[in-house]
Motif scaffolding. Sequence first.
Motif, PDB file in Angstrom:
ATOM      1  N   ARG A   1      -3.155   0.549 -38.610  1.00 13.05           N
ATOM      2  CA  ARG A   1      -2.546   1.189 -37.440  1.00 13.05           C
ATOM      3  C   ARG A   1      -2.836   2.688 -37.418  1.00 13.05           C
ATOM      4  N   ILE A   2      -2.823   3.317 -38.588  1.00 13.52           N
ATOM      5  CA  ILE A   2      -3.128   4.747 -38.664  1.00 13.52           C
ATOM      6  C   ILE A   2      -4.578   4.988 -38.264  1.00 13.52           C
ATOM      7  N   ALA A   3      -5.480   4.162 -38.776  1.00 10.04           N
ATOM      8  CA  ALA A   3      -6.901   4.320 -38.431  1.00 10.04           C
ATOM      9  C   ALA A   3      -7.114   4.189 -36.928  1.00 10.04           C
ATOM     10  N   ASP A   4      -6.410   3.245 -36.297  1.00 12.08           N
ATOM     11  CA  ASP A   4      -6.547   3.040 -34.856  1.00 12.08           C
ATOM     12  C   ASP A   4      -5.944   4.180 -34.040  1.00 12.08           C
ATOM     13  N   ALA A   5      -4.884   4.788 -34.557  1.00 13.43           N
ATOM     14  CA  ALA A   5      -4.135   5.788 -33.784  1.00 13.43           C
ATOM     15  C   ALA A   5      -4.500   7.230 -34.126  1.00 13.43           C
ATOM     16  N   LEU A   6      -5.320   7.417 -35.158  1.00 12.25           N
ATOM     17  CA  LEU A   6      -5.606   8.776 -35.625  1.00 12.25           C
ATOM     18  C   LEU A   6      -6.308   9.602 -34.559  1.00 12.25           C
ATOM     19  N   VAL A   7      -5.697  10.722 -34.238  1.00  4.79           N
ATOM     20  CA  VAL A   7      -6.284  11.681 -33.306  1.00  4.79           C
ATOM     21  C   VAL A   7      -6.296  13.025 -34.010  1.00  4.79           C
ATOM     22  N   TYR A   8      -7.437  13.700 -33.947  1.00  8.63           N
ATOM     23  CA  TYR A   8      -7.545  14.995 -34.616  1.00  8.63           C
ATOM     24  C   TYR A   8      -6.750  16.024 -33.839  1.00  8.63           C
ATOM     25  N   PRO A   9      -5.844  16.749 -34.489  1.00 10.79           N
ATOM     26  CA  PRO A   9      -5.075  17.776 -33.773  1.00 10.79           C
ATOM     27  C   PRO A   9      -5.996  18.867 -33.222  1.00 10.79           C
ATOM     28  N   ASP A  10      -5.842  19.199 -31.936  1.00 10.75           N
ATOM     29  CA  ASP A  10      -6.707  20.206 -31.306  1.00 10.75           C
ATOM     30  C   ASP A  10      -6.703  21.527 -32.056  1.00 10.75           C
ATOM     31  N   ALA A  11      -5.521  21.972 -32.473  1.00  7.25           N
ATOM     32  CA  ALA A  11      -5.419  23.258 -33.173  1.00  7.25           C
ATOM     33  C   ALA A  11      -6.231  23.246 -34.467  1.00  7.25           C
ATOM     34  N   ALA A  12      -6.221  22.116 -35.161  1.00  8.99           N
ATOM     35  CA  ALA A  12      -6.980  21.984 -36.408  1.00  8.99           C
ATOM     36  C   ALA A  12      -8.474  21.910 -36.119  1.00  8.99           C
ATOM     37  N   ARG A  13      -8.834  21.215 -35.048  1.00 10.40           N
ATOM     38  CA  ARG A  13     -10.247  21.085 -34.678  1.00 10.40           C
ATOM     39  C   ARG A  13     -10.832  22.461 -34.336  1.00 10.40           C
ATOM     40  N   ARG A  14     -10.082  23.227 -33.537  1.00 10.01           N
ATOM     41  CA  ARG A  14     -10.557  24.560 -33.136  1.00 10.01           C
ATOM     42  C   ARG A  14     -10.783  25.471 -34.341  1.00 10.01           C
TER      43      ARG A  14
ATOM     44  N   GLU B   1       3.695  12.726 -38.339  1.00 13.38           N
ATOM     45  CA  GLU B   1       3.975  12.242 -36.983  1.00 13.38           C
ATOM     46  C   GLU B   1       3.220  10.938 -36.720  1.00 13.38           C
ATOM     47  N   LEU B   2       1.975  10.895 -37.148  1.00 11.68           N
ATOM     48  CA  LEU B   2       1.152   9.691 -37.010  1.00 11.68           C
ATOM     49  C   LEU B   2       1.793   8.522 -37.756  1.00 11.68           C
ATOM     50  N   LEU B   3       2.232   8.770 -38.987  1.00 13.78           N
ATOM     51  CA  LEU B   3       2.881   7.734 -39.788  1.00 13.78           C
ATOM     52  C   LEU B   3       4.127   7.197 -39.083  1.00 13.78           C
ATOM     53  N   ARG B   4       4.959   8.102 -38.576  1.00 12.11           N
ATOM     54  CA  ARG B   4       6.189   7.678 -37.892  1.00 12.11           C
ATOM     55  C   ARG B   4       5.877   6.808 -36.681  1.00 12.11           C
ATOM     56  N   GLY B   5       4.756   7.068 -36.029  1.00 12.25           N
ATOM     57  CA  GLY B   5       4.397   6.359 -34.805  1.00 12.25           C
ATOM     58  C   GLY B   5       3.945   4.920 -34.990  1.00 12.25           C
ATOM     59  N   VAL B   6       3.644   4.508 -36.227  1.00 14.39           N
ATOM     60  CA  VAL B   6       3.138   3.139 -36.440  1.00 14.39           C
ATOM     61  C   VAL B   6       4.255   2.143 -36.766  1.00 14.39           C
ATOM     62  N   PHE B   7       5.477   2.613 -36.820  1.00 16.42           N
ATOM     63  CA  PHE B   7       6.613   1.739 -37.140  1.00 16.42           C
ATOM     64  C   PHE B   7       7.290   1.249 -35.882  1.00 16.42           C
ATOM     65  N   PRO B   8       8.006   0.101 -35.937  1.00 13.98           N
ATOM     66  CA  PRO B   8       8.264  -0.730 -37.116  1.00 13.98           C
ATOM     67  C   PRO B   8       7.081  -1.629 -37.468  1.00 13.98           C
ATOM     68  N   VAL B   9       7.109  -2.130 -38.694  1.00 16.82           N
ATOM     69  CA  VAL B   9       6.105  -3.082 -39.181  1.00 16.82           C
ATOM     70  C   VAL B   9       6.827  -4.298 -39.748  1.00 16.82           C
ATOM     71  N   GLN B  10       6.099  -5.368 -39.958  1.00 15.06           N
ATOM     72  CA  GLN B  10       6.700  -6.562 -40.578  1.00 15.06           C
ATOM     73  C   GLN B  10       6.778  -6.326 -42.081  1.00 15.06           C
ATOM     74  N   ASN B  11       7.954  -6.518 -42.645  1.00 15.14           N
ATOM     75  CA  ASN B  11       8.146  -6.376 -44.091  1.00 15.14           C
ATOM     76  C   ASN B  11       8.618  -7.714 -44.657  1.00 15.14           C
ATOM     77  N   ASP B  12       7.701  -8.437 -45.290  1.00 16.75           N
ATOM     78  CA  ASP B  12       8.028  -9.741 -45.859  1.00 16.75           C
ATOM     79  C   ASP B  12       8.520  -9.646 -47.299  1.00 16.75           C
ATOM     80  N   ALA B  13       8.663  -8.434 -47.816  1.00 21.94           N
ATOM     81  CA  ALA B  13       9.103  -8.278 -49.207  1.00 21.94           C
ATOM     82  C   ALA B  13      10.574  -8.641 -49.367  1.00 21.94           C
ATOM     83  N   GLY B  14      11.345  -8.515 -48.287  1.00 16.35           N
ATOM     84  CA  GLY B  14      12.763  -8.817 -48.377  1.00 16.35           C
ATOM     85  C   GLY B  14      13.562  -7.738 -49.072  1.00 16.35           C
ATOM     86  N   GLU B  15      12.928  -6.591 -49.273  1.00 15.99           N
ATOM     87  CA  GLU B  15      13.604  -5.463 -49.911  1.00 15.99           C
ATOM     88  C   GLU B  15      12.994  -4.156 -49.446  1.00 15.99           C
ATOM     89  N   LYS B  16      13.702  -3.072 -49.743  1.00 15.08           N
ATOM     90  CA  LYS B  16      13.215  -1.743 -49.390  1.00 15.08           C
ATOM     91  C   LYS B  16      11.962  -1.433 -50.208  1.00 15.08           C
TER      92      LYS B  16
END
Length: 99
Positions: A16-29, A68-83
């Motif tokens: 999900r991160i790979a699909d959503a990754l956008v380079y920040p304009d300020a960093a690119r400049r 911010e990118l990490l926060r944007g990919v949630f929620p996800v399926q967690n089959d572990a049954g624990e934190k």
Amino acid sequence: QPERAGAQVLSTISKRIADALVYPDAARRRGLEGSLVASFVVDEEGNLVSSRVAVSSGSDILDRAGLELLRGVFPVQNDAGEKLELRISIGYKLSSGVP
């Protein structure tokens, strides 16, 4: 098998991160590149509980963008049954020839 479920959650987040990754304009400049390591906690339902920069990219802009990118990919399926406490590396690299 929480380990396997944790690996599956991490795999989903990576994709999900790979699909959503956008380079920040300020960093690119500024020509900033770097990788950060984010440490985060996923609850039993697959929601993000907390996240922080464990290893900085050396740039506040990239660190903030990565979290911010990490926060944007949630929620996800967690089959572990624990934190789950996980870490992921998020890299920002400028490609030559790409505007």
